[in-house]
Scaffold this motif. Structure first.
Motif: not given
Length: 114
Positions: A1-12, A53-68
């Motif tokens: 679970x800890x391995x996913x945290x940076x990617x979840x934060x970045x996506x969110x 350079x514009x912020x790219x947010x991917x909330x659905x990806x963050x949700x998917x990564x959290x579920x995995x």
């Protein structure tokens, strides 16, 4: 679970859109506009491509990564994600089926370095 945290934060919270990704989106923006879920993630509200350079947010990806992270690989390869993904792909004319997810075996491979 800890391995996913940076990617979840970045996506969110978003990352700066890379120049190469922005250029690809600009080339394909017309096609992307025809897919609402893709447009939601890859285009601005006005239909323009997200600029480098514009912020790219991917909330659905963050949700998917959290579920995995919480439910494990089984959820991804055999559960709700696999079902929804394979159904959507077939609806779009694709060939990927639920059994392709279920039967997939990940392989450990040597890391490539360039």
């Amino acid at each position: 679970q800890d391995l996913f945290e940076p990617a979840i934060r970045a996506a969110l919270h978003g990352i700066d859109m890379p120049l190469s990704v922005s250029a690809s989106i600009k080339r394909e923006a017309e096609v992307l506009r025809t897919f609402p879920s893709s447009a939601k993630v890859l285009l601005n509200a006005d239909g323009s491509a997200i600029e480098a350079g514009q912020s790219w947010v991917q909330k659905d990806l963050a949700n998917t990564l959290e579920l995995i992270a919480k439910q494990g690989a089984e959820w991804f390869y055999q559960g709700e994600f696999a079902e929804k993904c394979s159904n959507y792909i077939r609806e779009q004319g694709g060939l990927l089926e639920l059994s392709d997810f279920r039967d997939y075996k990940a392989k450990d491979r040597a890391v490539l370095r360039t």
